[in-house]
Structures are given as C-alpha cells and as structure tokens.
Scaffold this motif. Structure first.
Motif, PDB file in Angstrom:
ATOM      1  N   GLY A 238      -7.854 -15.835  -3.891  1.00 17.23           N
ATOM      2  CA  GLY A 238      -8.220 -14.695  -4.740  1.00 17.23           C
ATOM      3  C   GLY A 238      -8.855 -13.629  -3.871  1.00 17.23           C
ATOM      4  N   ALA A 239      -8.519 -12.376  -4.108  1.00  9.65           N
ATOM      5  CA  ALA A 239      -9.067 -11.293  -3.278  1.00  9.65           C
ATOM      6  C   ALA A 239      -9.400 -10.092  -4.143  1.00  9.65           C
ATOM      7  CB  ALA A 239      -8.068 -10.898  -2.188  1.00  9.65           C
ATOM      8  N   ASP A 240     -10.485  -9.422  -3.791  1.00  4.47           N
ATOM      9  CA  ASP A 240     -10.893  -8.234  -4.530  1.00  4.47           C
ATOM     10  C   ASP A 240     -11.689  -7.326  -3.598  1.00  4.47           C
ATOM     11  OD1 ASP A 240     -11.278  -6.484  -6.641  1.00  4.47           O
ATOM     12  OD2 ASP A 240     -13.067  -7.510  -7.378  1.00  4.47           O
ATOM     13  N   VAL A 241     -11.639  -6.039  -3.861  1.00  3.34           N
ATOM     14  CA  VAL A 241     -12.498  -5.074  -3.166  1.00  3.34           C
ATOM     15  C   VAL A 241     -13.290  -4.336  -4.239  1.00  3.34           C
ATOM     16  CG1 VAL A 241     -12.601  -3.058  -1.651  1.00  3.34           C
ATOM     17  CG2 VAL A 241     -10.837  -4.792  -1.281  1.00  3.34           C
ATOM     18  N   THR A 242     -14.610  -4.410  -4.162  1.00  4.80           N
ATOM     19  CA  THR A 242     -15.445  -3.686  -5.127  1.00  4.80           C
ATOM     20  C   THR A 242     -16.023  -2.457  -4.438  1.00  4.80           C
ATOM     21  OG1 THR A 242     -17.475  -4.880  -4.585  1.00  4.80           O
ATOM     22  CG2 THR A 242     -16.070  -5.831  -6.274  1.00  4.80           C
ATOM     23  N   HIS A 243     -16.078  -1.379  -5.194  1.00  4.07           N
ATOM     24  CA  HIS A 243     -16.512  -0.096  -4.637  1.00  4.07           C
ATOM     25  C   HIS A 243     -17.833   0.338  -5.255  1.00  4.07           C
ATOM     26  CE1 HIS A 243     -12.539   0.190  -2.885  1.00  4.07           C
ATOM     27  NE2 HIS A 243     -12.013   0.001  -4.071  1.00  4.07           N
ATOM     28  N   PRO A 244     -18.626   1.112  -4.526  1.00  2.32           N
ATOM     29  CA  PRO A 244     -19.851   1.665  -5.123  1.00  2.32           C
ATOM     30  C   PRO A 244     -19.499   2.641  -6.231  1.00  2.32           C
ATOM     31  CG  PRO A 244     -19.402   2.681  -2.982  1.00  2.32           C
ATOM     32  CD  PRO A 244     -18.414   1.570  -3.149  1.00  2.32           C
TER      33      PRO A 244
ATOM     34  N   PRO B  75     -21.353   0.886   1.229  1.00  2.00           N
ATOM     35  CA  PRO B  75     -19.972   0.549   1.572  1.00  2.00           C
ATOM     36  C   PRO B  75     -19.261  -0.190   0.445  1.00  2.00           C
ATOM     37  CG  PRO B  75     -21.481  -1.001   2.598  1.00  2.00           C
ATOM     38  CD  PRO B  75     -22.335   0.032   1.912  1.00  2.00           C
ATOM     39  N   SER B  76     -17.947  -0.261   0.548  1.00  2.54           N
ATOM     40  CA  SER B  76     -17.179  -1.145  -0.313  1.00  2.54           C
ATOM     41  C   SER B  76     -17.285  -2.555   0.232  1.00  2.54           C
ATOM     42  CB  SER B  76     -15.718  -0.695  -0.370  1.00  2.54           C
ATOM     43  OG  SER B  76     -15.602   0.539  -1.049  1.00  2.54           O
ATOM     44  N   VAL B  77     -17.020  -3.540  -0.625  1.00  2.00           N
ATOM     45  CA  VAL B  77     -17.089  -4.945  -0.214  1.00  2.00           C
ATOM     46  C   VAL B  77     -15.751  -5.609  -0.492  1.00  2.00           C
ATOM     47  CG1 VAL B  77     -18.184  -7.183  -0.615  1.00  2.00           C
ATOM     48  CG2 VAL B  77     -19.568  -5.104  -0.659  1.00  2.00           C
ATOM     49  N   ALA B  78     -15.159  -6.202   0.544  1.00  2.01           N
ATOM     50  CA  ALA B  78     -13.938  -6.991   0.384  1.00  2.01           C
ATOM     51  C   ALA B  78     -14.337  -8.454   0.342  1.00  2.01           C
ATOM     52  CB  ALA B  78     -12.980  -6.731   1.538  1.00  2.01           C
TER      53      ALA B  78
ATOM     54  N   GLN C  97     -15.020 -15.504   2.082  1.00  2.11           N
ATOM     55  CA  GLN C  97     -15.174 -14.616   3.232  1.00  2.11           C
ATOM     56  C   GLN C  97     -15.502 -13.230   2.689  1.00  2.11           C
ATOM     57  OE1 GLN C  97     -14.529 -14.899   6.849  1.00  2.11           O
ATOM     58  NE2 GLN C  97     -14.830 -17.083   6.490  1.00  2.11           N
ATOM     59  N   ILE C  98     -16.510 -12.591   3.279  1.00  2.00           N
ATOM     60  CA  ILE C  98     -16.964 -11.273   2.808  1.00  2.00           C
ATOM     61  C   ILE C  98     -16.919 -10.285   3.976  1.00  2.00           C
ATOM     62  CG2 ILE C  98     -18.955  -9.972   1.935  1.00  2.00           C
ATOM     63  CD1 ILE C  98     -19.890 -12.626   0.619  1.00  2.00           C
ATOM     64  N   ARG C  99     -16.466  -9.059   3.703  1.00  2.00           N
ATOM     65  CA  ARG C  99     -16.482  -8.016   4.719  1.00  2.00           C
ATOM     66  C   ARG C  99     -16.942  -6.699   4.093  1.00  2.00           C
ATOM     67  NH1 ARG C  99     -15.433 -12.020   7.014  1.00  2.00           N
ATOM     68  NH2 ARG C  99     -13.903 -12.404   8.671  1.00  2.00           N
ATOM     69  N   LEU C 100     -17.738  -5.951   4.844  1.00  2.00           N
ATOM     70  CA  LEU C 100     -18.063  -4.582   4.457  1.00  2.00           C
ATOM     71  C   LEU C 100     -16.975  -3.670   4.995  1.00  2.00           C
ATOM     72  CD1 LEU C 100     -21.875  -4.474   5.367  1.00  2.00           C
ATOM     73  CD2 LEU C 100     -20.802  -5.186   3.222  1.00  2.00           C
ATOM     74  N   GLN C 101     -16.598  -2.671   4.221  1.00  2.00           N
ATOM     75  CA  GLN C 101     -15.644  -1.687   4.719  1.00  2.00           C
ATOM     76  C   GLN C 101     -15.981  -0.318   4.135  1.00  2.00           C
ATOM     77  OE1 GLN C 101     -12.047  -3.931   3.652  1.00  2.00           O
ATOM     78  NE2 GLN C 101     -11.608  -2.394   2.106  1.00  2.00           N
ATOM     79  N   PRO C 102     -15.369   0.749   4.688  1.00  2.00           N
ATOM     80  CA  PRO C 102     -15.757   2.099   4.267  1.00  2.00           C
ATOM     81  C   PRO C 102     -15.614   2.290   2.748  1.00  2.00           C
ATOM     82  CG  PRO C 102     -14.377   2.202   6.215  1.00  2.00           C
ATOM     83  CD  PRO C 102     -14.365   0.778   5.761  1.00  2.00           C
ATOM     84  N   PRO C 103     -16.485   3.121   2.152  1.00  2.00           N
ATOM     85  CA  PRO C 103     -16.418   3.359   0.709  1.00  2.00           C
ATOM     86  C   PRO C 103     -15.035   3.836   0.274  1.00  2.00           C
ATOM     87  CG  PRO C 103     -18.383   4.357   1.634  1.00  2.00           C
ATOM     88  CD  PRO C 103     -17.568   3.880   2.791  1.00  2.00           C
ATOM     89  N   LYS C 104     -14.589   3.328  -0.866  1.00  2.00           N
ATOM     90  CA  LYS C 104     -13.340   3.734  -1.522  1.00  2.00           C
ATOM     91  C   LYS C 104     -12.072   3.234  -0.819  1.00  2.00           C
ATOM     92  CE  LYS C 104     -16.037   6.094  -4.200  1.00  2.00           C
ATOM     93  NZ  LYS C 104     -16.726   5.291  -5.210  1.00  2.00           N
ATOM     94  N   VAL C 105     -12.204   2.489   0.284  1.00  2.00           N
ATOM     95  CA  VAL C 105     -11.020   1.949   0.960  1.00  2.00           C
ATOM     96  C   VAL C 105     -10.589   0.685   0.225  1.00  2.00           C
ATOM     97  CG1 VAL C 105     -10.119   0.919   3.083  1.00  2.00           C
ATOM     98  CG2 VAL C 105     -11.600   2.933   3.195  1.00  2.00           C
ATOM     99  N   GLU C 106      -9.408   0.706  -0.377  1.00  2.89           N
ATOM    100  CA  GLU C 106      -8.947  -0.416  -1.195  1.00  2.89           C
ATOM    101  C   GLU C 106      -8.272  -1.507  -0.373  1.00  2.89           C
ATOM    102  OE1 GLU C 106      -8.647  -2.988  -3.873  1.00  2.89           O
ATOM    103  OE2 GLU C 106      -9.534  -1.092  -4.493  1.00  2.89           O
ATOM    104  N   ILE C 107      -7.537  -1.126   0.677  1.00  4.87           N
ATOM    105  CA  ILE C 107      -6.855  -2.120   1.499  1.00  4.87           C
ATOM    106  C   ILE C 107      -7.895  -2.960   2.244  1.00  4.87           C
ATOM    107  CG2 ILE C 107      -5.239  -2.447   3.426  1.00  4.87           C
ATOM    108  CD1 ILE C 107      -3.971  -1.411   0.831  1.00  4.87           C
ATOM    109  N   ILE C 108      -7.702  -4.274   2.257  1.00  2.33           N
ATOM    110  CA  ILE C 108      -8.632  -5.164   2.955  1.00  2.33           C
ATOM    111  C   ILE C 108      -8.351  -5.054   4.450  1.00  2.33           C
ATOM    112  CG2 ILE C 108      -9.465  -7.540   3.203  1.00  2.33           C
ATOM    113  CD1 ILE C 108      -8.488  -8.041   0.331  1.00  2.33           C
ATOM    114  N   GLU C 109      -9.250  -4.409   5.158  1.00  6.73           N
ATOM    115  CA  GLU C 109      -8.984  -4.032   6.546  1.00  6.73           C
ATOM    116  C   GLU C 109      -8.929  -5.220   7.498  1.00  6.73           C
ATOM    117  OE1 GLU C 109     -10.525   0.546   6.754  1.00  6.73           O
ATOM    118  OE2 GLU C 109     -11.902  -0.978   7.501  1.00  6.73           O
ATOM    119  N   ASP C 110      -9.754  -6.239   7.246  1.00  8.89           N
ATOM    120  CA  ASP C 110      -9.837  -7.369   8.182  1.00  8.89           C
ATOM    121  C   ASP C 110      -9.142  -8.609   7.616  1.00  8.89           C
ATOM    122  OD1 ASP C 110     -10.658  -8.460  10.628  1.00  8.89           O
ATOM    123  OD2 ASP C 110     -12.478  -9.301   9.768  1.00  8.89           O
TER     124      ASP C 110
END
Length: 867
Positions: free
Chosen positions: A612-618, A626-629, A645-658
């Motif tokens: 299961g995967a999700d990205v939540t945005h501020p 930041p957004s959280v993947a 597994q949790i990663r911080l990524q730039p705000p509003k970026v939906e694609i899971i970068e890592d």
C-alpha cells in the motif's frame, strides 16, 4: 515483462505518454557490471471481455448520481476557444461581471461560457473575427468606486465535441480529450457561476432559515458539486456539498466565540494566547466596516493584522498631530467605543503610507468568503452531525439542488445544444460474498467466522505472544489509580477470551504530561526499556502529548507503546478492551486472523507481497511543511503483517521520489522474514493519485518497482499488478428498498459496479466494501494501471481488493479500502506526528530524513508498531 493484450473493445494506446512513446527501463544495481534495459511502450490494460466485465456475486440494480449529458442536439461540434485578458486581473470577483458587460455591449444575442479567469468558449465564432479589445467600466460594490477594465479577446484554438463520443467508444485514460472535457465543464459551470458562490467544482448559497454554527466563528453552507465525466457515455456527476464559511457576524461576537470568553471579559485586554487565536481567525478575512446608522459609510476591507487597542493605538492626522483611535472616534465621529480594550484591525493596503486602523466593534465579517482553511475537530464533528443522512434523503437533496440549477433553461446551454437528464442513472451492480476468516485452528478446527453485513465477532487470535512484562504510565491528571487497575483487570479478562496470556502489570506510574522538555519521559522509557515488552500510556484527550510520547519512544529510546486517551479509560467496556488488544497483538507480532482456506484468493497461494502506498500533503496554508510518502508491504504468508517505509519529499509532489530504494528495502525485509524467499508477485495499491497523474505514476513508479526487483538479482522479475485507489470522488449509490442495508439504507458491503459509469475500455470499478457507520457510503474506485498476469481476471482483481478490506488489524469490520492502503495512511499520519514542532529545511530534505527515522530495534522487532 508481459502485458495484457486483450483488445475486444477499443484500440491499444500506442505512445502512451504525453511526451511520446514511454520507456520502461530496468536500471542497474550497485556493483553490477552491466545495465540491463528493457524498453517498450507502456499501456494500460484493457477489459478482456467488454460486455461482461466482472461476473461474481448477486446481481442488483442501483441508481447513481450520474446524470446523462445529451450531445445529440449539439449545434456545432467544433467549439471555439478564446483567450481572454483582463487588465487589471483583479479583483477576481468582478471579472465575470465585466465580461457580462462586454457581452451585452458587443454580442448580446450570443451566450458563450466564461471560466471567470481567462478562458471563453463559444458555439461557433463570435461576431468580431480573431481578436477584439475594448474598455468596460463597473461600479465596485465594496469600495463604492468605479473600476475600469481593458478586455482583450483572442482566438486560441478549437475543441471537437465529437472527441467525447469517440473516447466513450475506444478512448484510453492516458490520452483523454482534455480540451473538449474542459470546454463542457466550463459551459456547465457557467450556468451556476452568477447565482452561487463558487469554491472549486462546488457552488454554495447562503443558509436559508436556521444557520448551522459549526463553532469557532464558522457557519455551514449547503451547496452542490458538479463535474462532467466520461463513462460509457458522457455524464454530469452531481452531488450535494457542504462547506464551512466564516460567520457573517460582528467581530466582537466572534472574539467571544473564538477566544472562549464571557461578556465581562471584553472590558479588559486579551491575553497573548487569546490574541493569537483571534489573529489566526481574522487574518486574511474581509470585513465590512460601517459607522452605526450610517449606511453610506460602509466599506469592505481585508484584515492584515491586529494591533493595539483603540486607547493605545495612535495614528497621525493630516495636520501632523497624533491621536488615539478611541479619541478620534469620540471627537470626529461622535462615537464612544464600548470595547476600547479589544484590538484594532489593521485593514486596507499594506503599502499605504498611513495605515488604516478600525475598532473591532464597528466591523462585521463579510458574508460568503471562500477560504482554504481546514476545519478543526469540533467543526468537523458538528458538520458530520448536521449532514449525516440516509440515501433516500441524500437523493432527495440532490434532486432539489439539480432543480435549483436549471441546466436546461440556461441560454448558454441552449446555444451549445447541451442538455442534462434529470434522472439518476440506473446501473447493474453485484454484491460479492464476504470471505470466511480463520482464527486459531488449534483451539477449534471450526474457528472460522463469516462477516455479516461487514461486521464479525473476533474469536481466539490465530497466534499471539504472551504479554508477561508491561506497565501503565499515566500522563493524564484526570485518570485515577482505580481506573488504571480496572483497565489492567479488563485487559487480562479480554486476553483470556481472545487467547492472549496477559500477566498482571506492576503498580502504574504517574507523571506530569511532558512540556517542551521531554527529559523525564525519556528517562522513564530508558529505565523500563530492558524490563518491559510494552508501555501503555494514558494521554490527555487534547494537546500534543501523544506526539511527544511517540517521538520519544520510537525515535529516541526504542520502546513499544500503546496510547489510550483519558476518556477511554473512564468509559471502559469489553468492546473497547477488545479493540485495544487487536492493536497490541499486532504490535507484539501476533496474527489476529487470516483468510480461511476456502476463501483464500488464488494469487495468495504462492509467495506474494501486498503493498500500500500513499503521499499526504500539507494543507494549502502550510507552506513550510513537506509532503510525506509512506509505503507499507506485507511480509508473511497470511498477508497480515506489514512493514512501513517513510520518506519526506517536497510539498505537493505526488510521485514517490525514492520508491526504488523503498521497494528494495521492502523486498529485503520480506526476504529476511520469510526464510530467504522472494515474492513471486507484487500487488500494489496506490492511493492519492488523480486521473491526470496516471501517466506519471505509470512511467515513474512501475519502473521504480521493476528496478528494485532487478537489484535483487538480474533474473528476478516478479509479476506486478498495480492498482490506483481513489476516494476523492462524488459518486454515490442508491439501492432499491429491498437491497438497502442498515439505518442509512446503503448498498450492502461488497457492492461492486464496473459498468456504464466506469471507463469505456480499461479495467476500473467502484467497490463499497464497508457498512457505513454514518451517512451515505462512499465507494472506493480502483483503476488498474499495470498487470503482468494475463490470466488474472477482473473477478480476481475485484475479489482481492474486497477481501483485503477484511484484513485491517485494528477492527473486526470490513473497512472502506484495502488494509495495506489504510496502513499507508497510518504510516503517513505517524510521520506527521514526528514532524510536529520540527523546523524543516525544505531546501535539503535529504538531510532531514532522520526526523522520521524510527529506531532499528523497533522496526525489526515490532514492524507493526504503527497500528
């Protein structure tokens, strides 16, 4: 990497992505001598048998809030798109009125559609050629001044309405007829824009009769949502909507409510915290300032800030003398202020040489302001109380709202030749059978339960570990020792019922809840770390105590905790204890239940990883967060245990970068916990993705999964099934009375719809997997983006999605989307807890990842610590 090639209906999508043919690359690994690349065009799977779709389950008919959009009487298939420039481009609230004046002046017999910003659509060309420019003057109701606009209209492009018809016959979601959809959407919205307050795709009108106050200066408005969508034919999705608007009341009354004051408190200055609460509410809002009984003095301003009270706030007069606001109103306006100690409002332009300060008591919040602020818990609770209805009442409200819009009477709709049906679309649905769930087979070979209407009673846990060392830590001043002792006894009793051996704990410990300094809490956790398996922490009902406990326990010390709110301790009953033990057993590596062998989907008989995967945005007003993947993955044969597994990524970026590295970590975790076994299949449920992001996700995330697999061995290529899970939509189902379930008369759990209102060629479906606790059930929509298994049928895909909704460890009821997706939400939520109070440097998020780094002993020893 194979792909489904069934083409019984429609054409394949060649060159799927907007930039041309997409490439699928399986990348190199660290230490690999060569880079293996497999390049091929990505395409979404199509339905193997378009006429049948899924076939399992009991057939029923449901109505849905999709209304047929009739294109049969369209005057011109070619719609002309004009680009509009208004100078100045503000205030935005006046742009529609300016364009309407322009229309009346230059083409009064034509009715094009304007989006309120820069796009104009007309049925055929407007009578001025390719370009036109003119000046329009309007009176601004807020300032009382005349405003002039220079309006330039230029021909931009064309949109073909026939492309909508072609799409419903053979279209692919990576290449939708975007121009035509946008044009139709703007035509439909043009109908409502003049008569209602627009907020996104929804429209609202002021409350009639009783105003529902949501609390803290917010009132509820009723409205409707509308959107043009393409299923097997064009539809308008129409639904009721509700939104909180700032209450149009005197600012003094709002200070009383927002700052939780009594009337006598208004005669003294606000405290620092009260000023902070008031400023957070009033900043950025418009207010109507007016002298008592002088309507001509009315002006509308936006609030920049709050300042000193009228007796303390001085300003300079034209003769260069200084005077307080209170003295000015007493002498110049003959008004003695009733509340001279409340803050003044700094309003008007921030660049003004002489700032404008107005007393709060002469101001009223302007009605009908659209804000992007999130509602607080109290407001959300009040909103739910006042909007929860059964399906028949919801349906009635939708009909009333639809009649109020009067689509088919609108001259713009008539000019284009569009019309909207007033009948709810009837579609075929099927009710899938719920899975049988296996509990402890050693206790009773018949220890199997079948959910009824989405709910079941737990039996003896499939497996559990003895809770032999645990302690209760009380951080809530209202919780008594007797309540904690009773809690320990009730937990032991419920443990016996569920087959979990729980030893009595030592006497509970109490301490003050942590403030900024968490030293005492940290020392306590360090002291008990070696001695206990679990610390049950009683936390206050409000405040940030929970966040501090989790940060100290999971990021600093490495101790397993179960938090219980103070009010829960005071309202203990067997059901509450049972729910707490469901979490504790999962955290202690037990297994609550799994699928009985008769209900085990075929894809689970071989090693499989469910992800299961999700990205939540501020929220929009949080600009420095930041957004959280979050990605969760199963690592056991029973598909009950998950790792996060949790990663911080730039705000509003939906694609899971890592994602490549995340999936590599998940595959290694699976390998270590399954005796050196690799999953032969990965079933990936991706939440939070909109239709317009399918191409990005397909190209980026599916490739990342493949590269992660390749890094585990050049020949390792498991089958990947990738589904997008969508909850942000307005589709609702209304059953016939004989099929209705529960007090809110919803469709039964297991109801699936994969016809008529779904994609014309691709594999997608709506599924109501839960029994609604409040109001009308919201179906979850699933869209298949990738599937390596040619033989995996739509029946199997629908079945695994539904069955996994019964595997959520925290409750004994089917939930609204699959357990792995729910866990991804919990993981992201936990990351948000870790971020509370942290100063994040968005410019270098890579160096900030440690903020969410859970200690290794927690992750490896108790991977489900987050439930």
């Amino acid at each position: 990497m194979k792909h489904s090639q069934g083409l019984e209906h429609g054409s394949t999508l060649q060159g799927a992505l907007s930039a041309g043919a997409a490439q699928r690359t399986v990348g190199d690994t660290s230490g690999a001598e060569t880079t293996k690349q497999l390049i091929q065009t990505l395409q979404l799977p199509v339905r193997k048998d378009w006429n049948k779709c899924g076939t399992m389950g009991k057939s029923i008919i449901v109505e849905t809030n999709h209304f047929a959009l009739d294109l049969s009487r369209v005057r011109n298939n070619i719609i002309i798109h004009y680009d509009v420039t208004l100078e100045p481009s503000f205030p935005q609230r006046m742009l529609r009125a300016a364009m309407e004046e322009f229309r009346l002046k230059h083409y009064p017999k034509r009715f094009p559609a304007f989006d309120g910003k820069k796009n104009l659509y007309s049925s055929g060309e407007l009578p001025f050629g390719r370009e036109m420019c003119d000046h329009i003057a309007l009176c601004d109701n807020e300032s009382g001044k005349e405003r002039k606009f220079k309006i330039t209209i230029k021909y931009a492009s064309q949109a073909d309405l026939q492309s909508l018809v072609q799409y419903t016959a053979s279209g692919a979601s990576l290449l939708p007829p975007q121009k035509a959809i946008q044009a139709v959407d703007i035509i439909l919205r043009n109908v409502s824009a003049f008569r209602f307050v627009q907020a996104g795709r929804s429209f609202f009108s002021p409350p009639k009769g009783r105003v529902v106050e949501l609390g803290d200066g917010v009132e509820m408005w009723h409205g409707f949502f509308q959107s043009a969508i393409l299923g097997w034919k064009p539809f308008v999705n129409f639904d009721v909507a509700h939104k909180g608007f700032p209450s149009a009341r005197n600012v003094v009354d709002l200070i009383l409510e927002v700052c939780k004051l009594r009337h006598e408190d208004l005669q003294k200055e606000l405290t620092i915290h009260q000023k902070e609460d008031f400023l957070n509410y009033i900043r950025g809002l418009k207010i109507d300032y007016m002298l008592p009984d002088v309507p001509t003095s009315k002006r509308t301003y936006r609030v920049n800030n709050i300042t000193k009270s009228p007796v303390e706030q001085f300003f300079e007069l034209d003769d260069h003398t200084w005077i307080s606001v209170a003295e000015y109103f007493a002498h110049a306006k003959k008004i003695i202020l009733s509340y001279p100690h409340l803050p003044c409002l700094h309003v008007g332009s921030v660049n003004r040489l002489k700032p404008i300060y107005v007393p709060a008591e002469l101001c009223t919040v302007t009605r009908g302001q659209v804000t992007i602020r999130k509602l607080n818990e109290t407001q959300i609770s009040n909103m739910i109380k006042n909007t929860t209805t059964s399906t028949d009442i919801r349906k009635q409200k939708i009909q009333e709202a639809l009649r109020s819009v009067r689509f088919n009477d609108d001259p713009c709709m008539k000019e284009f030749g569009l019309s909207v049906s007033d009948r709810f679309e009837k579609v075929e649905a099927r009710v899938l059978e719920a899975p049988q769930l296996q509990y402890n087979i050693e206790v009773d070979k018949k220890n199997v339960v079948k959910p009824m209407k989405g709910v079941w009673r737990p039996l003896t846990f499939l497996s559990s570990n003895k809770l032999s060392h645990w302690i209760i830590l009380n951080l809530n001043k209202y919780t008594t020792e007797d309540e904690m002792r009773r809690f320990a006894v009730e937990m032991q009793n419920m443990g016996r019922t569920l087959g979990m051996d729980i030893v009595p704990p030592p006497p509970p410990k109490s301490m003050q809840p942590p403030t900024k300094n968490t030293h005492q809490l940290m020392e306590f956790f360090k002291t008990v770390k070696r001695e206990v398996q679990l610390v049950v922490v009683v936390v206050p009902d409000r405040g940030d105590c929970y966040a501090k406990v989790k940060k100290v326990a999971e990021l600093n010390v490495g101790v397993l905790t179960q938090c219980v709110k103070g009010r829960t301790m005071s309202r203990l009953n067997p059901a509450v204890c049972s729910n707490i033990l469901l979490k504790i057993n999962s955290k202690l590596n037990g297994i609550n239940h799994t699928f009985a062998s008769v209900s085990r989907p075929p894809c689970l008989f071989r090693p499989v990883m469910i992800v299961g995967a999700d990205v939540t945005h501020p929220s929009p007003d949080q600009i420095s967060i930041p957004s959280v993947a979050a990605v969760t993955a199963s690592h056991d044969q029973k598909v009950f245990k998950y790792n996060i597994q949790i990663r911080l990524q730039p705000p509003k970026v939906e694609i899971i970068e890592d994602l490549e590295n995340i999936m590599r970590q998940q595959l290694l975790f699976f390998y270590r916990h399954t005796s050196a076994c690799k999953p032969e299949r990965i079933i990936f449920f991706r939440d939070g993705v909109g239709d317009g992001q399918f191409a990005q996700v397909l190209n980026s995330e599916v490739n990342a999964i493949r590269r992660a697999c390749f890094s585990m061995g050049q020949e390792y290529e498991p089958k990947v099934t990738f589904l997008v899970v969508q909850k942000r939509h307005h589709t609702r189902f209304f059953p016939r009375s004989e099929d209705a379930d529960g007090r809110y008369k919803n469709v039964p759990p297991g109801t699936v719809v994969d016809r008529e209102i779904t994609h014309p060629t691709e594999v997608d479906f709506y599924l109501v997997s839960h029994s609604s606790i409040q109001g009308v059930s919201r179906p979850t929509k699933y869209h298949l983006l990738w599937n390596d298994d040619d033989s995996m049928t739509e029946n199997e895909i629908e079945k695994i999605a539904y069955y996994l909704c019964h595997m959520f460890s925290r409750c004994t009821r089917s939930v609204s989307y699959p357990a792995p997706t729910y866990y991804a939400h919990l993981a992201a939520k936990r990351a948000r807890v870790y971020l509370e109070g942290e100063n994040i440097k968005l410019s270098n998020l890579q160096s900030q990842q440690h903020i969410c780094a859970v200690l290794k002993e927690i992750v490896s020893d108790h991977p489900m610590f987050f439930v």
